[in-house]
Motif scaffolding. Structure first.
Motif, PDB file in Angstrom:
ATOM      1  N   MET A 120      13.330  34.349  65.785  1.00 28.42           N
ATOM      2  CA  MET A 120      12.461  35.727  65.723  1.00 28.42           C
ATOM      3  C   MET A 120      11.338  35.556  65.017  1.00 28.42           C
ATOM      4  N   SER A 121      11.054  34.720  64.034  1.00 28.86           N
ATOM      5  CA  SER A 121       9.889  34.290  63.431  1.00 28.86           C
ATOM      6  C   SER A 121       8.761  33.890  64.292  1.00 28.86           C
ATOM      7  N   ALA A 122       9.379  32.892  65.331  1.00 29.97           N
ATOM      8  CA  ALA A 122       8.298  32.130  66.157  1.00 29.97           C
ATOM      9  C   ALA A 122       7.940  33.140  67.179  1.00 29.97           C
ATOM     10  N   ILE A 123       8.627  33.986  67.520  1.00 28.42           N
ATOM     11  CA  ILE A 123       8.365  35.137  68.773  1.00 28.42           C
ATOM     12  C   ILE A 123       7.228  35.894  68.119  1.00 28.42           C
ATOM     13  N   ARG A 124       7.554  36.390  66.873  1.00 29.32           N
ATOM     14  CA  ARG A 124       6.529  37.205  66.441  1.00 29.32           C
ATOM     15  C   ARG A 124       5.161  36.546  66.087  1.00 29.32           C
ATOM     16  N   ALA A 125       5.243  35.330  65.653  1.00 30.21           N
ATOM     17  CA  ALA A 125       4.012  34.488  65.376  1.00 30.21           C
ATOM     18  C   ALA A 125       3.039  34.333  66.610  1.00 30.21           C
ATOM     19  N   ALA A 126       3.931  34.293  67.698  1.00 30.43           N
ATOM     20  CA  ALA A 126       3.324  34.222  68.965  1.00 30.43           C
ATOM     21  C   ALA A 126       2.750  35.452  69.677  1.00 30.43           C
ATOM     22  N   GLY A 127       2.819  36.560  68.805  1.00 33.93           N
ATOM     23  CA  GLY A 127       2.296  37.935  69.303  1.00 33.93           C
ATOM     24  C   GLY A 127       3.220  38.479  70.221  1.00 33.93           C
ATOM     25  N   ARG A 128       4.458  38.027  70.243  1.00 25.57           N
ATOM     26  CA  ARG A 128       5.336  38.805  71.253  1.00 25.57           C
ATOM     27  C   ARG A 128       6.284  39.819  70.343  1.00 25.57           C
ATOM     28  N   GLU A 129       7.124  40.587  71.078  1.00 26.85           N
ATOM     29  CA  GLU A 129       7.852  41.524  70.481  1.00 26.85           C
ATOM     30  C   GLU A 129       9.469  40.993  70.446  1.00 26.85           C
ATOM     31  N   VAL A 130      10.213  41.128  69.433  1.00 31.19           N
ATOM     32  CA  VAL A 130      11.784  40.746  69.523  1.00 31.19           C
ATOM     33  C   VAL A 130      12.369  42.091  69.811  1.00 31.19           C
ATOM     34  N   GLY A 131      13.071  41.957  71.112  1.00 30.93           N
ATOM     35  CA  GLY A 131      13.765  43.321  71.383  1.00 30.93           C
ATOM     36  C   GLY A 131      13.562  43.306  72.940  1.00 30.93           C
ATOM     37  N   ALA A 132      12.409  44.359  72.936  1.00 28.41           N
ATOM     38  CA  ALA A 132      12.214  44.773  74.504  1.00 28.41           C
ATOM     39  C   ALA A 132      11.627  43.405  75.152  1.00 28.41           C
ATOM     40  N   ASP A 133      10.735  42.773  74.639  1.00 28.45           N
ATOM     41  CA  ASP A 133       9.962  41.512  75.441  1.00 28.45           C
ATOM     42  C   ASP A 133      11.056  40.438  75.122  1.00 28.45           C
ATOM     43  N   ILE A 134      11.402  39.921  74.260  1.00 23.18           N
ATOM     44  CA  ILE A 134      12.468  38.642  73.936  1.00 23.18           C
ATOM     45  C   ILE A 134      13.298  39.283  72.990  1.00 23.18           C
ATOM     46  N   ALA A 135      14.805  39.290  73.700  1.00 26.24           N
ATOM     47  CA  ALA A 135      15.819  39.625  72.873  1.00 26.24           C
ATOM     48  C   ALA A 135      16.473  38.267  72.436  1.00 26.24           C
ATOM     49  N   VAL A 136      17.015  38.526  71.290  1.00 24.68           N
ATOM     50  CA  VAL A 136      17.692  37.348  70.504  1.00 24.68           C
ATOM     51  C   VAL A 136      19.209  37.805  70.095  1.00 24.68           C
ATOM     52  N   CYS A 137      19.943  36.977  70.138  1.00 27.35           N
ATOM     53  CA  CYS A 137      21.140  37.175  69.368  1.00 27.35           C
ATOM     54  C   CYS A 137      21.745  35.775  68.565  1.00 27.35           C
ATOM     55  N   GLY A 138      22.557  35.866  67.659  1.00 31.42           N
ATOM     56  CA  GLY A 138      23.108  34.702  66.931  1.00 31.42           C
ATOM     57  C   GLY A 138      24.504  34.884  66.597  1.00 31.42           C
ATOM     58  N   PHE A 139      24.923  34.166  65.743  1.00 27.47           N
ATOM     59  CA  PHE A 139      26.517  34.181  65.473  1.00 27.47           C
ATOM     60  C   PHE A 139      26.481  33.721  64.014  1.00 27.47           C
ATOM     61  N   ASP A 140      27.515  34.545  63.573  1.00 24.26           N
ATOM     62  CA  ASP A 140      28.028  34.384  62.167  1.00 24.26           C
ATOM     63  C   ASP A 140      27.889  35.815  61.124  1.00 24.26           C
ATOM     64  N   ASP A 141      27.110  36.723  61.535  1.00 24.02           N
ATOM     65  CA  ASP A 141      26.844  37.819  60.718  1.00 24.02           C
ATOM     66  C   ASP A 141      26.440  37.518  59.316  1.00 24.02           C
ATOM     67  N   VAL A 142      25.836  36.791  58.898  1.00 20.69           N
ATOM     68  CA  VAL A 142      25.239  36.539  57.656  1.00 20.69           C
ATOM     69  C   VAL A 142      24.634  37.839  56.816  1.00 20.69           C
ATOM     70  N   PRO A 143      24.469  38.218  55.778  1.00 20.62           N
ATOM     71  CA  PRO A 143      23.929  39.408  55.394  1.00 20.62           C
ATOM     72  C   PRO A 143      22.460  39.601  55.719  1.00 20.62           C
TER      73      PRO A 143
END
Length: 352
Positions: free
Chosen positions: A277-300
């Motif tokens: 997610m940080s790399a997507i933002r650094a590239a001027g892209r938007e997390v969510g509507a532009d590039i979606a992201v999901c993970g695994f674990d549900d850490v805080p």
């Protein structure tokens, strides 16, 4: 004629020298034999009269005496310690597992020691060998293994543990006859892939650890199966390690090659996904509507980032607690560990 043991009276507690008090000092202060003081403070199974026990404990408190853990281990066969091995204590995944182990240990008056394996089989074997000499009550190995690595030295040490009064608990694959805690990494990731397909995503990039790391391989395979079964395709599988920086570097490389809007990124852990997610933002892209992201674990931190991260919720503290119970309960049986997909704003769905 044998005189009854009697407490010393009318004087200040004293030690034999100006260093830490010894068991001899406690015995003299309490007016009991050295054997009686040892039975009270070093965990012997032999009965001691309550009056003598009280005197010994009061003398130990007055002198500031701390029992020798090695002496206790000799008397009891084990020390009041649970040894926990993790791959990386900085990873919140292992921190939450450690919290669950610590909760159980506290309930039983035990302490937890933590060692870091760095996923190195030789290092793991050295740690297990050293711990075996300390006779912990239980040994929990929570570090993910890598296929193709030689763990024979560790397995030999664990076999020796199994012949002692210590109990060994591992995560994932069973090692010998030791108890193990099952975690359905593949099933949880497969359900995540199905739900992402149901949201309309058809193109995905997967960011995992190096091939052969079992936890990563299970999650990558599960997500791929679920996503493809729901009509999606995996465009790229990028490899790194478990660090946030690795996720950011892998995602930055993918962005440099080109990532179409509407693409879904699956990080095999929340830490890796947050790095992406940080790399997507650094590239001027938007997390969510532009590039979606999901993970695994549900850490805080998965709910602290913006947008909040879609993930698979694992009850990590409960997993750690179950692992502890497996070390102390004679008739332990694993309680099912349900994994739940939590959809948040980082995957709003295609066309949302």
């Amino acid at each position: 004629m044998t005189l009854p043991e009697s407490p010393s009276r009318g004087r200040q507690p004293r030690t034999t020298r100006g260093t830490d008090p010894t068991l001899h000092d406690v015995a003299r202060e309490a007016g009991v034999s050295l054997a009686t003081a040892s039975r009270v403070l070093n965990g012997s199974e032999r009965k001691v009269a309550e009056s003598f026990r009280d005197r010994v404990e009061q003398a130990a408190a007055a002198l500031g005496y701390t029992p020798n853990v090695l002496a206790q281990a000799t008397a009891r066969g084990t020390s009041p310690v649970i040894a926990l091995l993790v791959a990386d204590i900085a990873d919140p995944y292992f921190g939450l597992i450690a919290a669950g182990v610590a909760k159980g240990a506290d309930e039983h008056g035990l302490v937890v020691t933590i060692s870091i394996t760095e996923r190195d089989p030789a290092r793991e074997a050295r740690i297990v060998r050293a711990l075996r000499g300390q006779r912990p009550r239980g040994l929990i190995i929570a570090a993910s293994r890598t296929s193709g690595e030689d763990y024979s030295a560790t397995e030999a040490e664990l076999d020796a543990f199994g012949r002692s009064d210590s109990r060994v608990v591992t995560f994932g694959a069973r090692v010998g006859d030791n108890r193990h805690v099952e975690i359905d990494n593949r099933g949880g990731a497969e359900e995540l892939g199905r739900q992402m397909g149901a949201l309309g995503y058809r193109s995905a990039i997967v960011v995992g650890a190096a091939p052969g790391v079992l936890t990563s391989d299970e999650r990558v395979a599960g997500f791929t199966s679920g996503f493809q079964g729901a009509g999606g395709r995996i465009d790229r599988v990028l490899r790194g390690d478990f660090r946030r920086e690795s996720g950011a570097e892998a995602m930055a490389a993918a962005l440099a090659d080109g990532v179409e809007p509407g693409t879904l990124v699956f990080g095999m852990s929340d830490v890796i996904a947050i790095g992406a997610m940080s790399a997507i933002r650094a590239a001027g892209r938007e997390v969510g509507a532009d590039i979606a992201v999901c993970g695994f674990d549900d850490v805080p931190s998965s709910v602290d980032v913006t947008p909040a991260l879609t993930t698979v919720r694992m009850p990590l503290s409960d997993i750690g607690y179950q692992a502890f119970r497996a070390t102390v309960d004679a008739d332990w049986q694993q309680t099912p560990l349900p994994l739940e997909v939590i959809v948040r704003a980082s995957t709003p769905g295609v066309g949302a």
